[in-house]
Design an enzyme around this catalytic site. Structure first.
Site, short mmCIF file in Angstrom:
data_model
loop_
_atom_site.label_atom_id
_atom_site.label_comp_id
_atom_site.label_asym_id
_atom_site.label_seq_id
_atom_site.Cartn_x
_atom_site.Cartn_y
_atom_site.Cartn_z
N LYS A 211 0.79 -1.24 -0.03
CA LYS A 211 -0.38 0.33 0.20
C LYS A 211 0.48 0.99 -0.03
O LYS A 211 1.75 1.32 1.20
CB LYS A 211 -0.73 -0.21 0.90
CG LYS A 211 -1.96 1.69 1.63
CD LYS A 211 -2.80 1.09 2.67
CE LYS A 211 -3.54 1.81 2.42
NZ LYS A 211 -4.55 2.39 3.67
N LYS A 264 -2.80 -1.87 -3.80
CA LYS A 264 -3.21 -0.17 -3.55
C LYS A 264 -2.25 1.09 -3.74
O LYS A 264 -1.57 1.07 -2.68
CB LYS A 264 -4.11 -0.71 -2.06
CG LYS A 264 -4.81 0.77 -2.66
CD LYS A 264 -5.61 1.20 -0.82
CE LYS A 264 -6.04 1.93 -0.45
NZ LYS A 264 -7.13 1.97 0.64
ZN LIG Z 1 -5.78 3.62 8.23
#
Ligand SMILES: [Zn+2]
Length: 339
Positions: A211, A264
Site C-alpha cells: 500500500k 493499492k
Molecule cells: Zn489506516
C-alpha cells in the site's frame, strides 16, 4: 504486398471473443461500503458521485442494492460514533462495523470483508497509537511525521495488539474475511495468531501488502473521515518510487500467512500488480481507489470521457496486469452492464 502475419484476422466479430485473453465478471469485484454511526440518514459523498455514507440501519439495504447488480462481495468501512487517541471504538462489540456485519451476514448472502485499521477511529487520524520517534543523532532524513512535532510516529508494536483485537471482534460479528490496511510490520502474523487462538482458523486475511503513500486517496478521506490531523503516513505506507520493496513487503506477508495479497492503488501501480502476479501464486487483489474513480467522473462530467467505457477499460487493465479481484467504486455500475 506479401504479408504472412496479419493479426487483424483475429479482430473480426465472431472470433475476437474466442481469442480474448482477459475477462471481467461481477464475481471479480468487491464494492466498498461506508457505514456511519454518527448519522441517521444517508449522506452523499461529494467527491465520489453515487456513493454515500449510510447509517447502520440502512446497511442491509445498501448491501442488497449491491447484490442486485451481481456483485457478491462488499468491503465494510466504519465511521464510529466517537474517536479517541487509541481508537478504542474499533474493537468494541457494539462498534459500527461489528453491528453492520452482524446485520448484513444475518440478512443477506453477501460475502463480507472488513477493513481492519485504526485511522477512522483515532482522533488524530493515524493508523495506530502514537509514540515518540526514536531517532539517531544527526538523522534528519527520515522525514518528520509532523511539522509541528517532528518526534511523533505510529507505535508499530502497540498497534499490532489493537489490530488483533479488531480482527477478532469482526470475526465474532460474522465477517467472512478481514483486510488489514495499516501497513504495520508484523500485522498479518499478529492477526493470524489472534484469529486462530479465538477459533477463527477459517477466516482468511486479505493483506494490503503493498500500500503506497498515495495522493489518489483524497476522496476516500472525505468518505471515511480518516484524514490524519497532522503530518502524513509516509512512515508506514510505501514510497511510490519503490517497486522491489513491494515484492519484499508481499513476501513478508506471505510468510506470515496472508491469503490474498493486495496492491493499492491500482492504475498508477499496474507494474506492481504485474510483479506480484509473477512472483507469487497467491490470489492478487488491486484496489482501484477513490481518486481513480473521482478523476474519471470529473472528466465525464465535463463531457471529456465516456464514463462507462473508461470505467470498464480501467478494470479490464487491472485484471490484465494480473489482479484476480478488484476493489472498486465502479463495482455496481460495471457489474450491471456486464450482467
Ligand atoms: Zn489506516
Amino acid at each position: 504486398m506479401d504479408l504472412t502475419h496479419r493479426p487483424r484476422r483475429l479482430r473480426r466479430d465472431g472470433v475476437r471473443g474466442l481469442v480474448s485473453e482477459t475477462s471481467l465478471e461481477p464475481s471479480d469485484l468487491i464494492a466498498p461500503i461506508f457505514v456511519d454511526a454518527t448519522t441517521s440518514e444517508r449522506i452523499p459523498i461529494e467527491s465520489m458521485p453515487g456513493h454515500e455514507r449510510v447509517p447502520i440501519d440502512e446497511s442491509v439495504t445498501r448491501v442488497e442494492e449491491v447484490l442486485e447488480t451481481g456483485v457478491e462481495a462488499v468491503m465494510l468501512f466504519g465511521i464510529p460514533k466517537s474517536k479517541d487517541a487509541e481508537g478504542t471504538r474499533a474493537w468494541v462489540e457494539d462498534g459500527v462495523v461489528q453491528e453492520a456485519t452482524r446485520r448484513i451476514t444475518d440478512e443477506t448472502d453477501a460475502y463480507v470483508v472488513t477493513d481492519v485499521c485504526l485511522c477512522e477511529y483515532t482522533d488524530h487520524g493515524h493508523c495506530g497509537p502514537l509514540e515518540e520517534e526514536l531517532r539517531g543523532e544527526g538523522d534528519h532524513d527520515n522525514g518528520p511525521a509532523c511539522e509541528h512535532d517532528p518526534t511523533l510516529t505510529v507505535d508499530n508494536d502497540a498497534t499490532l495488539e489493537s489490530l488483533e483485537r479488531i480482527a477478532v471482534s469482526h470475526a465474532e460479528a460474522g465477517a467472512h474475511m478481514v483486510a488489514p490496511s495499516g501497513m504495520m510490520d508484523g500485522m498479518v502474523a499478529a492477526i493470524r495468531n489472534g484469529l486462530d487462538d479465538a477459533g477463527y482458523q477459517e477466516v482468511p486475511i486479505m493483506s494490503y501488502a503493498a500500500k503506497y503513500e498515495s495522493a489518489f486517496y483524497g476522496p476516500f478521506r472525505d468518505a471515511a473521515d480518516g484524514a490524519p490531523s497532522f503530518g502524513n503516513r509516509r512512515h508506514y505506507q510505501m514510497d511510490p518510487a519503490n517497486a522491489r520493496e513491494a515484492v519484499r513487503e508481499v513476501r513478508l506477508d506471505a510468510e506470515q500467512g496472508a491469503d490474498v495479497m493486495m496492491v493499492k492503488p491500482a492504475l498508477p501501480y499496474l507494474d506492481i500488480v504485474s510483479a506480484v502476479r509473477r512472483e507469487f501464486d497467491h490470489p492478487v487483489a488491486a484496489y482501484n481507489v477513490s481518486g481513480e474513480y473521482a478523476m474519471l467522473h470529473a472528466a465525464a462530467e465535463k463531457g471529456w470521457l465516456d464514463l462507462e467505457a473508461v470505467a470498464h477499460e480501467s478494470l479490464l487493465s487491472i485484471k490484465r496486469a494480473g489482479a484476480d479481484l478488484i476493489l472498486t467504486y465502479f463495482a455496481e455500475g460495471v457489474a450491471e452492464r456486464l450482467g
